[in-house]
Write an enzyme that holds these catalytic residues in place. Structure first.
Site, short mmCIF file in Angstrom:
data_model
loop_
_atom_site.label_atom_id
_atom_site.label_comp_id
_atom_site.label_asym_id
_atom_site.label_seq_id
_atom_site.Cartn_x
_atom_site.Cartn_y
_atom_site.Cartn_z
N PHE A 12 0.83 -1.21 0.00
CA PHE A 12 0.00 0.00 0.00
C PHE A 12 0.87 1.27 0.00
O PHE A 12 0.87 2.04 -0.97
CB PHE A 12 -0.93 -0.08 1.22
CG PHE A 12 -1.55 1.21 1.66
CD1 PHE A 12 -2.14 2.07 0.74
CD2 PHE A 12 -1.57 1.55 3.01
CE1 PHE A 12 -2.71 3.27 1.17
CE2 PHE A 12 -2.14 2.74 3.44
CZ PHE A 12 -2.71 3.61 2.51
N ASN A 33 8.29 -9.54 -1.71
CA ASN A 33 8.00 -10.98 -1.80
C ASN A 33 6.51 -11.24 -2.03
O ASN A 33 6.09 -12.40 -2.02
CB ASN A 33 8.47 -11.71 -0.53
CG ASN A 33 7.65 -11.34 0.69
OD1 ASN A 33 6.79 -10.47 0.64
ND2 ASN A 33 7.91 -12.02 1.80
N ASP A 56 12.72 -11.68 -1.22
CA ASP A 56 12.41 -11.62 0.21
C ASP A 56 13.58 -10.94 0.92
O ASP A 56 14.73 -11.40 0.78
CB ASP A 56 12.18 -13.04 0.75
CG ASP A 56 11.54 -13.01 2.13
OD1 ASP A 56 12.11 -12.35 3.03
OD2 ASP A 56 10.48 -13.63 2.28
N SER A 75 7.35 -4.93 5.33
CA SER A 75 6.88 -5.60 6.55
C SER A 75 5.37 -5.70 6.48
O SER A 75 4.70 -4.71 6.14
CB SER A 75 7.23 -4.80 7.82
OG SER A 75 6.58 -5.39 8.93
N THR A 92 11.66 -10.13 9.23
CA THR A 92 11.68 -9.08 8.21
C THR A 92 12.19 -7.76 8.80
O THR A 92 12.96 -7.03 8.18
CB THR A 92 10.27 -8.89 7.62
OG1 THR A 92 9.88 -10.11 6.99
CG2 THR A 92 10.22 -7.75 6.61
N ALA A 114 11.34 2.52 7.65
CA ALA A 114 9.93 2.74 8.05
C ALA A 114 9.68 2.08 9.39
O ALA A 114 9.67 0.86 9.50
CB ALA A 114 8.99 2.16 6.99
N TYR A 145 5.60 -7.78 15.99
CA TYR A 145 5.66 -6.57 15.16
C TYR A 145 6.30 -5.42 15.94
O TYR A 145 7.31 -4.86 15.51
CB TYR A 145 4.24 -6.20 14.71
CG TYR A 145 4.15 -4.99 13.80
CD1 TYR A 145 4.57 -5.05 12.48
CD2 TYR A 145 3.62 -3.79 14.27
CE1 TYR A 145 4.48 -3.95 11.64
CE2 TYR A 145 3.52 -2.68 13.44
CZ TYR A 145 3.94 -2.76 12.12
OH TYR A 145 3.84 -1.67 11.29
N LYS A 149 10.07 -3.88 15.25
CA LYS A 149 10.23 -2.51 14.75
C LYS A 149 11.15 -1.71 15.67
O LYS A 149 11.96 -0.90 15.22
CB LYS A 149 8.86 -1.82 14.64
CG LYS A 149 8.03 -2.27 13.45
CD LYS A 149 8.61 -1.77 12.13
CE LYS A 149 7.67 -2.03 10.98
NZ LYS A 149 8.23 -1.61 9.69
N1 LIG Z 1 -0.16 1.71 6.75
C1 LIG Z 1 0.06 2.14 7.97
O1 LIG Z 1 -0.84 2.75 8.57
C2 LIG Z 1 1.39 1.94 8.63
C3 LIG Z 1 1.54 2.43 9.94
C4 LIG Z 1 2.76 2.27 10.56
C5 LIG Z 1 3.83 1.70 9.91
N2 LIG Z 1 3.67 1.23 8.65
C6 LIG Z 1 4.83 0.60 8.01
O2 LIG Z 1 4.91 0.99 6.65
C7 LIG Z 1 5.41 -0.09 5.87
C8 LIG Z 1 4.43 -0.40 4.73
O3 LIG Z 1 3.18 -0.76 5.29
P1 LIG Z 1 1.87 -0.93 4.39
O4 LIG Z 1 0.74 -0.39 5.16
O5 LIG Z 1 2.13 -0.41 3.05
O6 LIG Z 1 1.72 -2.51 4.40
P2 LIG Z 1 1.60 -3.52 3.14
O7 LIG Z 1 1.39 -4.87 3.74
O8 LIG Z 1 0.61 -3.01 2.17
O9 LIG Z 1 3.04 -3.41 2.49
C9 LIG Z 1 4.15 -4.13 2.97
C10 LIG Z 1 4.89 -4.68 1.76
O10 LIG Z 1 6.06 -5.37 2.22
C11 LIG Z 1 6.15 -6.62 1.54
N3 LIG Z 1 6.89 -7.54 2.41
C12 LIG Z 1 6.56 -7.98 3.64
N4 LIG Z 1 7.51 -8.80 4.11
C13 LIG Z 1 8.48 -8.87 3.16
C14 LIG Z 1 9.70 -9.56 3.06
N5 LIG Z 1 10.15 -10.36 4.04
N6 LIG Z 1 10.43 -9.40 1.92
C15 LIG Z 1 9.99 -8.61 0.92
N7 LIG Z 1 8.83 -7.93 0.96
C16 LIG Z 1 8.08 -8.06 2.07
C17 LIG Z 1 4.71 -7.04 1.32
O11 LIG Z 1 4.54 -8.00 0.31
C18 LIG Z 1 4.06 -5.71 0.98
O12 LIG Z 1 4.14 -5.42 -0.40
C19 LIG Z 1 5.63 -1.26 6.82
O13 LIG Z 1 6.98 -1.28 7.22
C20 LIG Z 1 4.75 -0.92 7.99
O14 LIG Z 1 5.23 -1.48 9.18
C21 LIG Z 1 2.46 1.32 8.00
#
Ligand SMILES: NC(=O)c1ccc[n+]([C@@H]2O[C@H](COP(=O)([O-])OP(=O)(O)OC[C@H]3O[C@@H](n4cnc5c(N)ncnc54)[C@H](O)[C@@H]3O)[C@@H](O)[C@H]2O)c1
Length: 313
Positions: A12, A33, A56, A75, A92, A114, A145, A149
């Site tokens: 996302f 991944n 990955d 993640s 991760t 992040a 998680y 982090k």
């Molecule tokens: N969306 C939020 O509100 C939010 C809030 C706090 C932190 N974050 C952080 O922002 C980042 C992105 O979050 P998001 O909301 O887009 O989540 P998301 O799940 O949509 O995106 C995470 C992406 O990481 C990839 N991924 C996960 N593990 C992996 C691995 N071992 N190797 C390769 N790719 C891997 C997934 O396939 C996915 O495309 C994350 O680090 C998350 O912790 C997001």
């Protein structure tokens, strides 16, 4: 042309970051991944400057000729995954972060890590500023998680000091917008799916717990501003990026019901263990350092999200 490596770029937030980098004429390599991300999140991109590699981050990164910046976004972030993918998430954010930092080190590149508001746990300080050390249950259901982090941040600081690297950490607060996975269990996609289907919106607890929701374009502008800030200002720093408009979960449900054409009502379920009661960023540092502030209101952001939201995707 500068080269950015974006881990988690098919997710996302990662996919919106990729859009922003391509617009600014970066060459971008995504490593993902597809654990929680989807190729479709990048299928609109026509630029030849984008390379997507299924990889990955728990494995050593592929070789690159040159790298200017590594954005480590990979993640899973959905609370629904915290139990079912606990070890994967923990590794991760530990081994994966090490590999991201090693890649940056090898190329003398900047690394932007992040992190998350979850490092504050169930906070005893409100709003949460970057100097607050948090209140996390190290053995609770969110620990794989939250604690990984926290480790990710600690490792980033250690690399920065040990190898004199330019490392920046962003603590992301709840963010929403188009391309959120409708099935990933986070509150806005849950409510939107239920409202669109005409099901009652499930509120955990009495709905008085608060959250602050940031629209994705605001978040990405904050992250890019931080990454683009001069080394003397931003290297080694951590900043909160999020929206300070705090509402209860019940108010969020009401706002969604007001903006979706639906007969849904609300239904109540017990609160899961360690669900934070309050959450709101103190963004004074981001405002001062980056002259950044969120601009999109909740109603405007929700309308944009609803326009593109498909619960059956
Ligand atoms: N969306 C939020 O509100 C939010 C809030 C706090 C932190 N974050 C952080 O922002 C980042 C992105 O979050 P998001 O909301 O887009 O989540 P998301 O799940 O949509 O995106 C995470 C992406 O990481 C990839 N991924 C996960 N593990 C992996 C691995 N071992 N190797 C390769 N790719 C891997 C997934 O396939 C996915 O495309 C994350 O680090 C998350 O912790 C997001």
């Amino acid at each position: 042309m500068e080269h950015a490596v974006v881990t988690g770029g098919a997710g996302f937030l990662g996919s919106h970051l990729v859009d922003s980098l391509l617009e600014d004429r970066y060459r971008v390599t995504v490593l993902d991944n597809y654990g929680s991300g989807r190729p479709e999140n990048l299928s609109h991109v026509e630029s030849s400057q984008l390379t997507v590699q299924k990889h990955d981050v728990r494995d050593t990164f592929p070789e690159f000729d040159d790298v200017d910046i590594v954005y480590h976004m990979a993640s899973r972030a959905s609370p629904d995954d915290f139990a079912s993918h606990a070890v994967e998430i923990a590794m991760t954010n530990s081994l994966g972060t090490k590999h991201a930092l090693e890649c940056a080190r090898e190329h003398n590149a900047c690394a932007l890590i992040a992190s998350t508001s979850e490092v504050y746990g169930n906070p005893e300080e409100h709003p949460q500023s970057e100097t607050y050390n948090g209140n996390v249950n190290i053995r609770g259901p969110r620990a794989p998680y939250d604690e990984s982090k926290r480790f990710s941040e600690a490792l980033a600081v250690a690399y920065g000091q040990r190898y004199s690297m330019d490392i920046r950490t962003v603590r992301i607060f709840n963010t929403y917008g188009p391309r959120m996975d409708p099935h990933d269990g986070r509150v806005i996609p849950n409510f939107l799916s239920q409202a669109i289907r005409g099901d009652d919106l499930t509120i955990y607890g009495d709905g008085s717990q608060t959250r602050s929701f940031c629209y994705v374009t605001d978040l990405i502008k904050g992250i890019r501003g931080f990454a683009d800030a001069s080394t003397s200002v931003a290297s080694g720093e951590v900043i909160n990026i999020g929206n300070t408009h705090e509402i209860t979960i019940e108010q969020l449900a009401e706002t969604i019901l007001d903006n979706v054409d639906t007969d849904s009502d609300m239904t109540y379920q017990p609160l899961p263990e360690d669900d934070p009661e309050i959450r709101k960023p103190d963004i004074t540092k981001a405002k001062q350092m980056l002259s950044w502030r969120p601009k999109v209101s909740l109603v405007e952001g929700l309308k944009n999200t609803i326009d593109e939201f498909d619960p059956d995707q």
